[in-house]
Design a protein around this motif. Structure first.
Motif, PDB file in Angstrom:
ATOM      1  N   LEU A   1     -54.922  31.588  69.111  1.00  0.00           N
ATOM      2  CA  LEU A   1     -53.494  31.595  69.445  1.00  0.00           C
ATOM      3  C   LEU A   1     -52.685  32.382  68.417  1.00  0.00           C
ATOM      4  O   LEU A   1     -51.765  33.132  68.776  1.00  0.00           O
ATOM      5  N   GLU A   2     -53.030  32.231  67.143  1.00  0.00           N
ATOM      6  CA  GLU A   2     -52.327  32.957  66.084  1.00  0.00           C
ATOM      7  C   GLU A   2     -52.592  34.461  66.192  1.00  0.00           C
ATOM      8  O   GLU A   2     -51.676  35.262  66.011  1.00  0.00           O
ATOM      9  N   ASP A   3     -53.824  34.850  66.502  1.00  0.00           N
ATOM     10  CA  ASP A   3     -54.142  36.277  66.691  1.00  0.00           C
ATOM     11  C   ASP A   3     -53.348  36.857  67.851  1.00  0.00           C
ATOM     12  O   ASP A   3     -52.842  37.980  67.769  1.00  0.00           O
ATOM     13  N   ARG A   4     -53.224  36.104  68.925  1.00  0.00           N
ATOM     14  CA  ARG A   4     -52.445  36.570  70.078  1.00  0.00           C
ATOM     15  C   ARG A   4     -50.978  36.750  69.704  1.00  0.00           C
ATOM     16  O   ARG A   4     -50.337  37.716  70.114  1.00  0.00           O
TER      17      ARG A   4
ATOM     18  N   ARG B   1     -46.967  42.744  66.835  1.00  0.00           N
ATOM     19  CA  ARG B   1     -47.242  44.153  66.526  1.00  0.00           C
ATOM     20  C   ARG B   1     -46.754  45.070  67.638  1.00  0.00           C
ATOM     21  O   ARG B   1     -46.166  46.118  67.375  1.00  0.00           O
ATOM     22  N   VAL B   2     -47.004  44.673  68.875  1.00  0.00           N
ATOM     23  CA  VAL B   2     -46.552  45.477  70.016  1.00  0.00           C
ATOM     24  C   VAL B   2     -45.034  45.582  70.009  1.00  0.00           C
ATOM     25  O   VAL B   2     -44.469  46.669  70.210  1.00  0.00           O
ATOM     26  N   GLU B   3     -44.368  44.475  69.764  1.00  0.00           N
ATOM     27  CA  GLU B   3     -42.901  44.477  69.726  1.00  0.00           C
ATOM     28  C   GLU B   3     -42.385  45.350  68.583  1.00  0.00           C
ATOM     29  O   GLU B   3     -41.433  46.120  68.756  1.00  0.00           O
ATOM     30  N   ALA B   4     -42.997  45.247  67.402  1.00  0.00           N
ATOM     31  CA  ALA B   4     -42.566  46.067  66.261  1.00  0.00           C
ATOM     32  C   ALA B   4     -42.776  47.554  66.551  1.00  0.00           C
ATOM     33  O   ALA B   4     -41.914  48.380  66.227  1.00  0.00           O
ATOM     34  N   GLN B   5     -43.901  47.875  67.183  1.00  0.00           N
ATOM     35  CA  GLN B   5     -44.160  49.275  67.534  1.00  0.00           C
ATOM     36  C   GLN B   5     -43.105  49.791  68.511  1.00  0.00           C
ATOM     37  O   GLN B   5     -42.611  50.904  68.382  1.00  0.00           O
TER      38      GLN B   5
END
Length: 65
Positions: free
Chosen positions: A42-45, A51-55
């Motif tokens: 869950l933490e990895d997800r 990361r996707v949002e920051a990108q």
């Protein structure tokens, strides 16, 4: 004539039922390891989503500058 007393018993949730089955099938060490592994998943997800949002934010900032 009096009515029989009514007893309120809570119906166990699906999670409670799974934990009961889990406790019958596994030792406590295995249960702990399994829960820790699931928490890690869950933490990895969550980190991947962040990361996707920051990108996306960085790409938007680059386009607008």
């Amino acid at each position: 004539m009096q009515a029989a007393p009514v007893r309120a018993t809570a119906i166990p949730s699906f999670t409670d039922a799974l934990r009961a089955v889990e406790s019958l099938l596994m030792s406590s060490g295995q249960r702990t390891a399994r829960r820790n592994a699931w928490t890690s998943v869950l933490e990895d997800r969550r980190r991947a989503k962040d990361r996707v949002e920051a990108q996306r934010v960085l790409e938007q900032a680059t386009i607008h500058s």
